[in-house]
Design an enzyme around this catalytic site. Structure first.
Site, mmCIF file in Angstrom:
data_model
loop_
_atom_site.group_PDB
_atom_site.id
_atom_site.type_symbol
_atom_site.label_atom_id
_atom_site.label_comp_id
_atom_site.label_asym_id
_atom_site.label_seq_id
_atom_site.Cartn_x
_atom_site.Cartn_y
_atom_site.Cartn_z
ATOM 1 N N ARG A 342 0.871 -1.225 -0.089
ATOM 2 C CA ARG A 342 -0.120 0.029 0.104
ATOM 3 C C ARG A 342 0.834 1.318 -0.020
ATOM 4 N NH1 ARG A 342 -5.063 1.333 3.997
ATOM 5 N NH2 ARG A 342 -3.648 1.202 5.717
ATOM 6 N N ASP A 636 -5.135 2.843 13.963
ATOM 7 C CA ASP A 636 -4.462 3.377 13.074
ATOM 8 C C ASP A 636 -4.877 4.971 12.575
ATOM 9 O OD1 ASP A 636 -6.499 2.962 11.297
ATOM 10 O OD2 ASP A 636 -5.366 1.691 10.023
#
Length: 731
Positions: A342, A636
């Site tokens: 990612r 996160d």
């Protein structure tokens, strides 16, 4: 002052330049000077377009803010709102029917439904564990979690508990009955296994032997026939199950059939993350991540691990080889998860590279160039490239997050094409995973897919980021409902359903992944096993899990649900309406009691502080943070975004005051300090919050949340982390 190397119009941090030139380019046949010249040209050509796309975001947001402010009094007119969004180009035309044409995609993505891990690439140990989580012990996953209760003498304890072990064995036998049923009887009564005439047979006592209900589920074995140590390989719904037999082992000796473990194919794919789960703010951080990514692709990443008084080196697992049922051939299966990487989105810049005027270069451009280059090592096995291979079809899989609408997807496609030119790769080698986590992408998802129709390999919903954008987009519309109530809103169900429906309508089944989001409660695995089956039942070919153990447990769901059969049931259906997707989650009336408001503020402040303090002080981007009730949650930047945006919204509309926020933050700082008291490196915040950079960052994220681009947390986090690193360096 960062030491830099001049490359055309660019000024590249020495650490990055040396790593790319000396390590990443080695073994690729690319000329370093030509490569860096290509980097310079890509940056020069694409930076203006990136800037234009960000300006378009700001322009649309300003128009939406103004529209809501002009209608602050009176009910929300949904039809007028929809017409307005169409007029300003926020809602775009439907592109019509089409089917994606992505080619050269690995089976793990096209035809194998199973769990997906997301792991911070800056942590080599986590990265190795995730890559190796392709196979996992079901016995270990059951024994070590709350899936098996500790009632009736089944406590985990400090040594092996036979009572608990027997419960694990019984659970696994019941799982096998569902995944690979016998022609008659149950694995619970199994007293032995054998292979006769290329077929597996199970003894159910008194020399009664039965085969599988579907003999074709037996696909291989290891060991010598007649040997006490051997294994049986089964396949169900495209996933493998290995029954390990060793009657002399500690567990096998307690089992009447000598089974010591049941191993499940688990994390079929893994995303190595440079984005929301990491704290990478400068060249030093980026090089650490790039070097780990290189080790994963070369196959030589290793990490020394200490457990108790033992130290060992963890490396990537080799492939697994089995004898075919008739004994005449071999079957080789991947030993590692298929890796995605990612990249970051279009917003952030990073000073790992600047231009001649000192302007930081867009980090997304850097990531595409460098992760793409490094991934070349995972395309072929050679002395120069390393002993292992990632893709067996010659593709590189890049997840691109936080894109807003089709034009931004088209820009990513053009960026990848330019990177392929620089790397000398065939066009469409770099595949794209589209995160459906921003409102404008959701509303125009079909057009987004069309823009990447020959590259797209997955779409994935991300509830938390998507909620953060939902709040920020409609920041001026009024106060939002409480965070915990968001999941029951009409737009959420429509969002999840539409992602599957549009994926199926554009030909994803059998060609690309349709993914769903993370299970964040890392310790509540019994709840996960009970609830997360809903994702494959909804048509998801993959869903995110927080750990290798969770991957093994979630893998059971893909044996219980044939996702591709679900697709056939859902094809042609349109379950989501645009009106539901456009339903803003506004509080219908401000009927909260003062204690409810305080609870919401405290809960969000505690969550923000617990995550931010580790981000700023320790550079940890993904944390298991205990919430206000001491339940461990995987946090996160996505969880941070929704928490900070909700409080910013309530602040904007007078539900709370700035003093309420500051008071709660000070009170919750003491709670977070206490939760981290056993960490010798932790720096308390509550004693002197004014001098704590982490505390100040958390406060700024809320108080300035309304003006942050799309409600993103990265600009503040990056600036404050750099501030912290500078303070430590200057101490």
């Amino acid at each position: 002052m960062t030491d830099r190397v001049t490359v055309g119009n660019l000024r590249v941090a020495r650490a990055l330049y040396d790593f790319i030139t000396d390590e990443a380019l080695a073994g690729t046949d690319l000329d370093p000077d030509s490569f860096w010249s290509g980097v310079d040209k890509v940056v020069a050509d694409l930076t203006p377009r990136n800037q234009e796309l960000l300006a378009r975001r700001d322009d649309l947001q300003a128009q939406i803010d103004k529209w809501h402010r002009q209608r602050a009094i009176g009910p929300h007119d949904a039809d007028e709102y929809k017409q307005f969004l169409t007029e300003i180009g926020y809602l775009e035309p439907d592109p019509g029917d089409f089917t994606i044409t992505t080619a050269g995609v690995d089976d793990e993505i096209t035809t194998t439904a199973g769990p997906q891990l997301v792991v911070p690439v800056l942590n080599a140990r986590f990265a190795l564990n995730a890559a190796n989580a392709r196979w996992g012990s079901l016995y270990d996953a059951l024994y070590g979690t709350d899936v098996i209760s500790e009632e009736d003498g089944a406590e985990k304890g400090t040594s092996y508990n036979r009572v608990r072990g027997d419960k694990v064995i019984a659970y696994a036998r019941e799982f096998l009955d569902g995944a690979a049923p016998l022609a008659s009887g149950s694995y619970a009564d199994a007293t032995g296994f054998r292979i006769e005439d290329g077929q597996v047979q199970v003894e159910l006592g008194d020399d009664q032997w039965v085969g599988l209900a579907d003999p074709d589920q037996f696909v291989g074995y290891t060991g010598e026939l007649g040997s006490p140590q051997w294994s049986i390989l089964l396949r169900n719904n495209g996933l493998h199950i290995e029954i390990l037999i060793d009657p002399d082992s500690p567990v096998g000796s307690t089992d009447k059939a000598g089974v010591k473990d049941v191993v499940l194919e688990s994390a079929v794919t893994t995303i190595m993350d440079f984005e929301d789960s990491v704290a990478a703010v400068d060249a030093e951080d980026k090089v650490l991540g790039y070097r780990n990514w290189l080790g994963l692709n070369r196959g030589d990443l290793s990490e020394e691990v200490s457990k108790g008084d033992k130290t060992f080196t963890r490396v990537l697992n080799p492939d697994r080889t089995y004898t075919t049922p008739d004994g005449s051939g071999e079957l080789t299966l991947p030993g590692r998860s298929l890796l995605f990487v990612r990249n970051v989105g279009h917003l952030m810049t990073n000073d790992a590279i600047t231009d001649a005027e000192g302007n930081e270069v867009f980090e997304g451009i850097q990531d595409a160039l460098f992760t793409g280059l490094i991934a070349m090592h995972g395309l072929k096995e050679s002395d120069a490239n390393g002993p292992l291979r990632n893709s067996r079809t010659g593709s590189v899989y890049i997840v691109k997050p936080k894109m807003h609408g089709p034009a931004e997807v088209a820009y990513t496609v053009d960026l990848f094409s330019r990177v392929e030119d620089v790397l000398g790769l065939p066009q469409n080698t770099l595949k794209v995973g589209i995160m459906d986590e921003e409102r404008r992408t959701t509303l125009n998802l079909k057009a987004c897919i069309k823009a990447a129709a020959d590259r797209v390999v997955f779409i994935n919903t991300g509830f938390l980021d998507r909620t953060g954008d939902e709040i920020h987009t409609s920041m001026e519309a009024g106060p939002m409902i409480r965070k915990g109530a968001m999941k029951s809103q009409p737009w959420i169900k429509a969002y999840e359903d539409q992602n599957v429906d549009v994926g199926l309508a554009t030909g994803f089944s059998g060609r690309a992944q349709i993914g769903k989001g993370m299970w964040a409660m890392t310790d509540l695995m019994a709840d996960m096993v009970e609830q997360k089956i809903g994702q494959p039942k909804a048509g998801a070919t993959t869903a995110w899990v927080p750990s290798p153990t969770a991957a093994t447990l979630h893998a059971m769901h893909y044996h219980q649900v044939d996702v591709y059969a679900v697709h056939k049931e859902l094809e042609g259906k349109q379950r989501a309406s645009l009106d539901d997707l456009l339903t803003i989650p506004l509080a219908k009336e401000l009927a909260w009691a003062p204690e409810e408001i305080r609870e919401e503020v405290d809960n969000n402040c505690q969550s923000i502080l617990g995550y931010v303090v580790r981000w700023i002080d320790a550079g940890v981007g993904c944390s298991k943070v205990p919430d206000i009730h001491d339940i461990a949650l995987m946090e996160d930047r996505a969880t941070l975004r929704i928490s900070s945006q909700l409080l910013a919204n309530w602040l904007r509309h007078g539900v709370i005051t700035e003093e309420d926020v500051k008071t709660s933050l000070r009170r919750m700082a003491a709670v977070v300090d206490e939760q981290n008291a056993k960490d010798p490196d932790f720096k308390p915040m509550a004693t002197d919050p004014d001098s704590s950079i982490a505390f100040q960052a958390a406060q700024e994220l809320i108080l300035a949340g309304g003006t942050q681009p799309s409600g993103y947390t990265e600009p503040i986090l990056h600036r404050r982390r750099r501030e912290y690193k500078a303070s430590v360096a200057g101490a």
